[in-house]
Motif scaffolding. Sequence first.
Motif, PDB file in Angstrom:
ATOM      1  N   GLN A 147       5.697 -98.982 -68.467  1.00 22.78           N
ATOM      2  CA  GLN A 147       5.696 -98.759 -67.006  1.00 22.78           C
ATOM      3  C   GLN A 147       4.635 -97.730 -66.610  1.00 22.78           C
ATOM      4  OE1 GLN A 147       7.232-100.639 -65.107  1.00 22.78           O
ATOM      5  NE2 GLN A 147       8.977-101.458 -66.239  1.00 22.78           N
ATOM      6  N   LEU A 148       4.469 -96.724 -67.432  1.00 22.57           N
ATOM      7  CA  LEU A 148       3.478 -95.675 -67.144  1.00 22.57           C
ATOM      8  C   LEU A 148       2.066 -96.244 -67.064  1.00 22.57           C
ATOM      9  CD1 LEU A 148       4.191 -92.647 -69.493  1.00 22.57           C
ATOM     10  CD2 LEU A 148       3.873 -92.522 -67.022  1.00 22.57           C
ATOM     11  N   LEU A 149       1.765 -97.125 -67.998  1.00 22.53           N
ATOM     12  CA  LEU A 149       0.401 -97.649 -68.072  1.00 22.53           C
ATOM     13  C   LEU A 149       0.021 -98.449 -66.838  1.00 22.53           C
ATOM     14  CD1 LEU A 149       0.347 -98.566 -71.855  1.00 22.53           C
ATOM     15  CD2 LEU A 149      -1.034 -96.808 -70.722  1.00 22.53           C
ATOM     16  N   THR A 150       1.022 -99.057 -66.196  1.00 22.20           N
ATOM     17  CA  THR A 150       0.705 -99.920 -65.050  1.00 22.20           C
ATOM     18  C   THR A 150       1.024 -99.272 -63.696  1.00 22.20           C
ATOM     19  OG1 THR A 150       2.845-100.976 -65.369  1.00 22.20           O
ATOM     20  CG2 THR A 150       0.954-102.095 -66.313  1.00 22.20           C
ATOM     21  N   ALA A 151       1.571 -98.061 -63.710  1.00 21.17           N
ATOM     22  CA  ALA A 151       1.930 -97.402 -62.438  1.00 21.17           C
ATOM     23  C   ALA A 151       0.688 -96.810 -61.771  1.00 21.17           C
ATOM     24  CB  ALA A 151       2.950 -96.299 -62.690  1.00 21.17           C
ATOM     25  N   ASP A 152       0.669 -96.859 -60.440  1.00 20.56           N
ATOM     26  CA  ASP A 152      -0.404 -96.204 -59.675  1.00 20.56           C
ATOM     27  C   ASP A 152      -0.018 -94.773 -59.330  1.00 20.56           C
ATOM     28  OD1 ASP A 152      -2.070 -98.661 -59.186  1.00 20.56           O
ATOM     29  OD2 ASP A 152      -0.164 -99.295 -58.314  1.00 20.56           O
ATOM     30  N   ALA A 153       1.284 -94.568 -59.161  1.00 23.07           N
ATOM     31  CA  ALA A 153       1.780 -93.227 -58.832  1.00 23.07           C
ATOM     32  C   ALA A 153       3.008 -92.945 -59.686  1.00 23.07           C
ATOM     33  CB  ALA A 153       2.142 -93.142 -57.352  1.00 23.07           C
ATOM     34  N   VAL A 154       3.130 -91.698 -60.113  1.00 21.71           N
ATOM     35  CA  VAL A 154       4.286 -91.275 -60.904  1.00 21.71           C
ATOM     36  C   VAL A 154       4.924 -90.089 -60.181  1.00 21.71           C
ATOM     37  CG1 VAL A 154       5.069 -90.375 -63.141  1.00 21.71           C
ATOM     38  CG2 VAL A 154       3.162 -92.014 -63.056  1.00 21.71           C
ATOM     39  N   VAL A 155       6.250 -90.144 -60.032  1.00 19.86           N
ATOM     40  CA  VAL A 155       6.969 -89.040 -59.379  1.00 19.86           C
ATOM     41  C   VAL A 155       7.922 -88.427 -60.409  1.00 19.86           C
ATOM     42  CG1 VAL A 155       8.388 -88.336 -57.408  1.00 19.86           C
ATOM     43  CG2 VAL A 155       6.917 -90.375 -57.219  1.00 19.86           C
ATOM     44  N   LEU A 156       7.715 -87.154 -60.720  1.00 26.18           N
ATOM     45  CA  LEU A 156       8.632 -86.445 -61.612  1.00 26.18           C
ATOM     46  C   LEU A 156       9.703 -85.800 -60.756  1.00 26.18           C
ATOM     47  CD1 LEU A 156       6.077 -84.599 -63.962  1.00 26.18           C
ATOM     48  CD2 LEU A 156       7.196 -86.826 -64.335  1.00 26.18           C
ATOM     49  N   VAL A 157      10.969 -86.055 -61.093  1.00 21.64           N
ATOM     50  CA  VAL A 157      12.082 -85.489 -60.318  1.00 21.64           C
ATOM     51  C   VAL A 157      12.970 -84.717 -61.279  1.00 21.64           C
ATOM     52  CG1 VAL A 157      13.988 -85.989 -58.763  1.00 21.64           C
ATOM     53  CG2 VAL A 157      11.999 -87.510 -58.793  1.00 21.64           C
ATOM     54  N   THR A 158      13.108 -83.422 -61.038  1.00 23.14           N
ATOM     55  CA  THR A 158      13.871 -82.618 -61.998  1.00 23.14           C
ATOM     56  C   THR A 158      14.598 -81.453 -61.338  1.00 23.14           C
ATOM     57  OG1 THR A 158      13.707 -81.350 -64.075  1.00 23.14           O
ATOM     58  CG2 THR A 158      11.872 -81.112 -62.546  1.00 23.14           C
ATOM     59  N   PRO A 159      15.788 -81.119 -61.845  1.00 26.24           N
ATOM     60  CA  PRO A 159      16.360 -79.829 -61.473  1.00 26.24           C
ATOM     61  C   PRO A 159      15.580 -78.744 -62.216  1.00 26.24           C
ATOM     62  CG  PRO A 159      17.949 -81.120 -62.783  1.00 26.24           C
ATOM     63  CD  PRO A 159      16.651 -81.869 -62.764  1.00 26.24           C
ATOM     64  N   LEU A 160      15.609 -77.547 -61.708  1.00 27.43           N
ATOM     65  CA  LEU A 160      14.974 -76.432 -62.410  1.00 27.43           C
ATOM     66  C   LEU A 160      15.946 -75.922 -63.471  1.00 27.43           C
ATOM     67  CD1 LEU A 160      12.295 -74.777 -62.084  1.00 27.43           C
ATOM     68  CD2 LEU A 160      13.690 -73.021 -60.986  1.00 27.43           C
ATOM     69  N   TYR A 161      15.519 -75.919 -64.706  1.00 22.40           N
ATOM     70  CA  TYR A 161      16.320 -75.360 -65.804  1.00 22.40           C
ATOM     71  C   TYR A 161      15.515 -74.216 -66.420  1.00 22.40           C
ATOM     72  CZ  TYR A 161      20.067 -78.929 -66.193  1.00 22.40           C
ATOM     73  OH  TYR A 161      21.165 -79.737 -65.992  1.00 22.40           O
ATOM     74  N   TYR A 162      15.977 -73.011 -66.204  1.00 15.61           N
ATOM     75  CA  TYR A 162      15.273 -71.834 -66.724  1.00 15.61           C
ATOM     76  C   TYR A 162      13.781 -71.880 -66.377  1.00 15.61           C
ATOM     77  CZ  TYR A 162      19.485 -70.075 -68.703  1.00 15.61           C
ATOM     78  OH  TYR A 162      20.756 -69.571 -68.823  1.00 15.61           O
ATOM     79  N   PHE A 163      13.528 -72.180 -65.118  1.00 12.28           N
ATOM     80  CA  PHE A 163      12.192 -72.095 -64.508  1.00 12.28           C
ATOM     81  C   PHE A 163      11.227 -73.198 -64.934  1.00 12.28           C
ATOM     82  CE2 PHE A 163      14.251 -67.992 -64.658  1.00 12.28           C
ATOM     83  CZ  PHE A 163      14.408 -67.796 -63.299  1.00 12.28           C
ATOM     84  N   GLY A 164      11.758 -74.204 -65.584  1.00 14.07           N
ATOM     85  CA  GLY A 164      10.922 -75.354 -65.928  1.00 14.07           C
ATOM     86  C   GLY A 164      11.662 -76.641 -65.648  1.00 14.07           C
ATOM     87  N   MET A 165      11.065 -77.763 -66.092  1.00 16.63           N
ATOM     88  CA  MET A 165      11.759 -79.048 -65.969  1.00 16.63           C
ATOM     89  C   MET A 165      12.852 -79.106 -67.035  1.00 16.63           C
ATOM     90  SD  MET A 165       8.952 -81.684 -67.592  1.00 16.63           S
ATOM     91  CE  MET A 165       7.612 -81.156 -66.571  1.00 16.63           C
ATOM     92  N   THR A 166      13.749 -80.067 -66.921  1.00 17.13           N
ATOM     93  CA  THR A 166      14.808 -80.190 -67.928  1.00 17.13           C
ATOM     94  C   THR A 166      14.218 -80.657 -69.257  1.00 17.13           C
ATOM     95  OG1 THR A 166      15.267 -82.501 -67.366  1.00 17.13           O
ATOM     96  CG2 THR A 166      16.569 -80.831 -66.211  1.00 17.13           C
ATOM     97  N   ALA A 167      14.933 -80.338 -70.319  1.00 17.84           N
ATOM     98  CA  ALA A 167      14.504 -80.794 -71.650  1.00 17.84           C
ATOM     99  C   ALA A 167      14.492 -82.317 -71.710  1.00 17.84           C
ATOM    100  CB  ALA A 167      15.453 -80.237 -72.706  1.00 17.84           C
ATOM    101  N   GLN A 168      15.398 -82.934 -70.955  1.00 20.67           N
ATOM    102  CA  GLN A 168      15.471 -84.405 -70.953  1.00 20.67           C
ATOM    103  C   GLN A 168      14.163 -85.012 -70.454  1.00 20.67           C
ATOM    104  OE1 GLN A 168      17.836 -82.295 -69.940  1.00 20.67           O
ATOM    105  NE2 GLN A 168      19.894 -83.095 -70.284  1.00 20.67           N
ATOM    106  N   LEU A 169      13.584 -84.381 -69.434  1.00 19.12           N
ATOM    107  CA  LEU A 169      12.314 -84.901 -68.901  1.00 19.12           C
ATOM    108  C   LEU A 169      11.136 -84.440 -69.757  1.00 19.12           C
ATOM    109  CD1 LEU A 169      10.948 -86.562 -66.690  1.00 19.12           C
ATOM    110  CD2 LEU A 169      10.869 -84.510 -65.269  1.00 19.12           C
ATOM    111  N   LYS A 170      11.208 -83.226 -70.264  1.00 21.00           N
ATOM    112  CA  LYS A 170      10.097 -82.690 -71.067  1.00 21.00           C
ATOM    113  C   LYS A 170       9.885 -83.511 -72.344  1.00 21.00           C
ATOM    114  CE  LYS A 170       7.001 -79.502 -72.150  1.00 21.00           C
ATOM    115  NZ  LYS A 170       6.730 -79.672 -73.568  1.00 21.00           N
ATOM    116  N   ARG A 171      11.010 -83.996 -72.919  1.00 17.62           N
ATOM    117  CA  ARG A 171      10.833 -84.782 -74.157  1.00 17.62           C
ATOM    118  C   ARG A 171      10.082 -86.076 -73.833  1.00 17.62           C
ATOM    119  NH1 ARG A 171      16.672 -87.881 -74.601  1.00 17.62           N
ATOM    120  NH2 ARG A 171      16.454 -88.296 -72.416  1.00 17.62           N
ATOM    121  N   VAL A 172      10.238 -86.582 -72.608  1.00 14.96           N
ATOM    122  CA  VAL A 172       9.505 -87.782 -72.191  1.00 14.96           C
ATOM    123  C   VAL A 172       8.015 -87.458 -72.063  1.00 14.96           C
ATOM    124  CG1 VAL A 172       9.160 -89.407 -70.267  1.00 14.96           C
ATOM    125  CG2 VAL A 172      11.472 -88.876 -71.062  1.00 14.96           C
ATOM    126  N   ILE A 173       7.719 -86.328 -71.423  1.00 13.39           N
ATOM    127  CA  ILE A 173       6.311 -85.922 -71.247  1.00 13.39           C
ATOM    128  C   ILE A 173       5.659 -85.725 -72.625  1.00 13.39           C
ATOM    129  CG2 ILE A 173       4.731 -84.215 -70.225  1.00 13.39           C
ATOM    130  CD1 ILE A 173       6.328 -85.405 -68.000  1.00 13.39           C
TER     131      ILE A 173
END
Length: 178
Positions: free
Chosen positions: A72-98
Amino acid sequence: MKVLILTGSPHAQGTTALLADQVCVGAQEAGHEVICIGTAKLNIHPCLGCYHCRNYDGQCVYDDDMKQIHSQLLTADAVVLVTPLYYFGMTAQLKRVIDRFFAINSSLRNTSKRLHLVAACGDNDEWAMDALVVHFQTLCRYLHWQEGEKVLAIGAYTREDLKDSDYPMLARKLGADL
Ligand SMILES: Cc1cc2nc3c(=O)[nH]c(=O)nc-3n(C[C@H](O)[C@H](O)[C@H](O)COP(=O)(O)O)c2cc1C
């Protein structure tokens, strides 16, 4: 335009889920194709740092749900990251994806995209999201993606806190303006 929304909260009914829904509604109303992936519920291993992908044409040692995100990433024109703030960063769940972007780094850096950020946090300090925003900006710079819009919902511990705020409307507008 194809829009990929990646959410990082473990809460299906949380604040960021509400904001992600609004982005989705705005984007669909504007006629975009929207794919929303809740990353927290997926089977995605954190990167091992083994460099197998470097030696085997982007193939990861893990055969897990990251495959669907990569395609999906390869074909997307726009990507929206949506995250709660966990200790001043994104969640570990999203970071492992990045971190798992690593396997297809060169393809991602060679495709023009726009990256957007939607985040919520409990604190009211205007600096609460500073580190997250710098991370977001640095990702854009590294990936050669255009820096898009941000909705940063401070003072939003729960959905209740969003009720009388402009944040849902701003998230919808972000989606509409993609
Ligand atoms: C592990 C954890 C860490 C958090 N860290 C912060 C933080 O650093 N700053 C803050 O203002 N809120 C913090 N919060 C509060 C969440 O960011 C806030 O409740 C957010 O709205 C939750 O989003 P969700 O309902 O979509 O999961 C934290 C919450 C948790 C569970």
